[in-house]
Scaffold this motif. Structure first.
Motif, short mmCIF file in Angstrom:
data_model
loop_
_atom_site.label_atom_id
_atom_site.label_comp_id
_atom_site.label_asym_id
_atom_site.label_seq_id
_atom_site.Cartn_x
_atom_site.Cartn_y
_atom_site.Cartn_z
N LEU A 1 -3.40 -9.21 -6.58
CA LEU A 1 -3.99 -9.94 -5.45
C LEU A 1 -3.56 -9.35 -4.10
N TYR A 2 -2.31 -8.84 -4.04
CA TYR A 2 -1.84 -8.28 -2.77
C TYR A 2 -2.68 -7.07 -2.35
N ASP A 3 -3.12 -6.32 -3.34
CA ASP A 3 -3.83 -5.06 -3.07
C ASP A 3 -5.34 -5.21 -3.01
N ASN B 1 0.20 -12.31 -10.99
CA ASN B 1 0.59 -11.12 -10.21
C ASN B 1 2.04 -10.76 -10.48
N GLY B 2 2.25 -9.63 -11.12
CA GLY B 2 3.62 -9.18 -11.40
C GLY B 2 4.09 -9.71 -12.75
N GLU B 3 5.00 -8.93 -13.35
CA GLU B 3 5.47 -9.31 -14.69
C GLU B 3 6.15 -10.66 -14.68
N HIS C 1 -7.28 -9.40 -12.25
CA HIS C 1 -8.28 -10.15 -13.03
C HIS C 1 -8.04 -11.64 -12.84
N LEU C 2 -9.13 -12.34 -12.97
CA LEU C 2 -9.11 -13.79 -12.82
C LEU C 2 -9.46 -14.38 -14.18
N HIS C 3 -8.59 -15.23 -14.71
CA HIS C 3 -8.86 -15.91 -15.98
C HIS C 3 -9.68 -17.16 -15.73
N LEU C 4 -10.73 -17.33 -16.52
CA LEU C 4 -11.48 -18.60 -16.54
C LEU C 4 -11.21 -19.20 -17.92
#
Ligand code: 5GP
Ligand code: ZN
Length: 136
Positions: free
Chosen positions: A52-54, A89-91, A101-104
């Motif tokens: 998301l940051y990028d 975002n991030g481990e 990616h966005l999970h639905l």
């Protein structure tokens, strides 16, 4: 830009086949191979951004509009009882594939899944310190 060694770049751009629910010039929406529930889908931008940051602002905005459109379709077609939008975002946050990616995740009464956290009990002073740290 596409990244050759990124699996979601390759899926999003059609180099690796996937169960595609929707595609346009900017995104591909696919079924997750390890679904949390029936119909679990992923929105993948075709351009590589790690998280998301990028992500370019325009892509972020378009991803949310697409999420709304897919959620409405899924609610209608799957007759799900609820739906979670999840984005890691991030481990530390559970990200395993480092392409945004966005999970639905459609949810069903008694589906046995949980997307939960243990609520903390901060004092007003602790909340204020965090508010200052972020907002000022
Ligand atoms: P993350 O944990 O990074 O937020 O989510 C990665 C998701 O991608 C997981 O839900 C996982 O099941 C899914 N996934 C990983 N590899 C593949 C793949 O090759 N194809 C599909 N369709 N889903 C994948
Ligand atoms: Zn990628």
């Amino acid at each position: 830009m596409k990244k050759d060694d990124c699996i979601f770049c390759r899926i999003a751009n059609g180099e690796i086949p996937s169960k595609t629910l929707y595609e346009d010039s900017e995104f591909r929406v696919i079924l997750d191979l390890g679904p949390a529930a029936k119909g679990h889908a992923l929105i993948l931008p075709k351009e590589h951004a790690e998280n998301l940051y990028d992500l370019p602002e325009g892509t972020a905005a378009a991803a949310m509009v697409l999420a709304q459109r897919m959620a409405r379709i899924m609610q209608k077609k799957l007759q799900c009882d609820g739906l979670n939008l999840v984005q890691n975002n991030g481990e530390a946050a559970g990200q395993t594939v480092h392409h945004f990616h966005l999970h639905l995740i459609p949810r069903y009464i008694d589906d046995g899944q949980s997307i939960n956290w243990k609520p903390g009990k901060p004092t007003q002073e602790e909340l204020e310190a965090i508010r200052k740290l972020i907002a000022e």
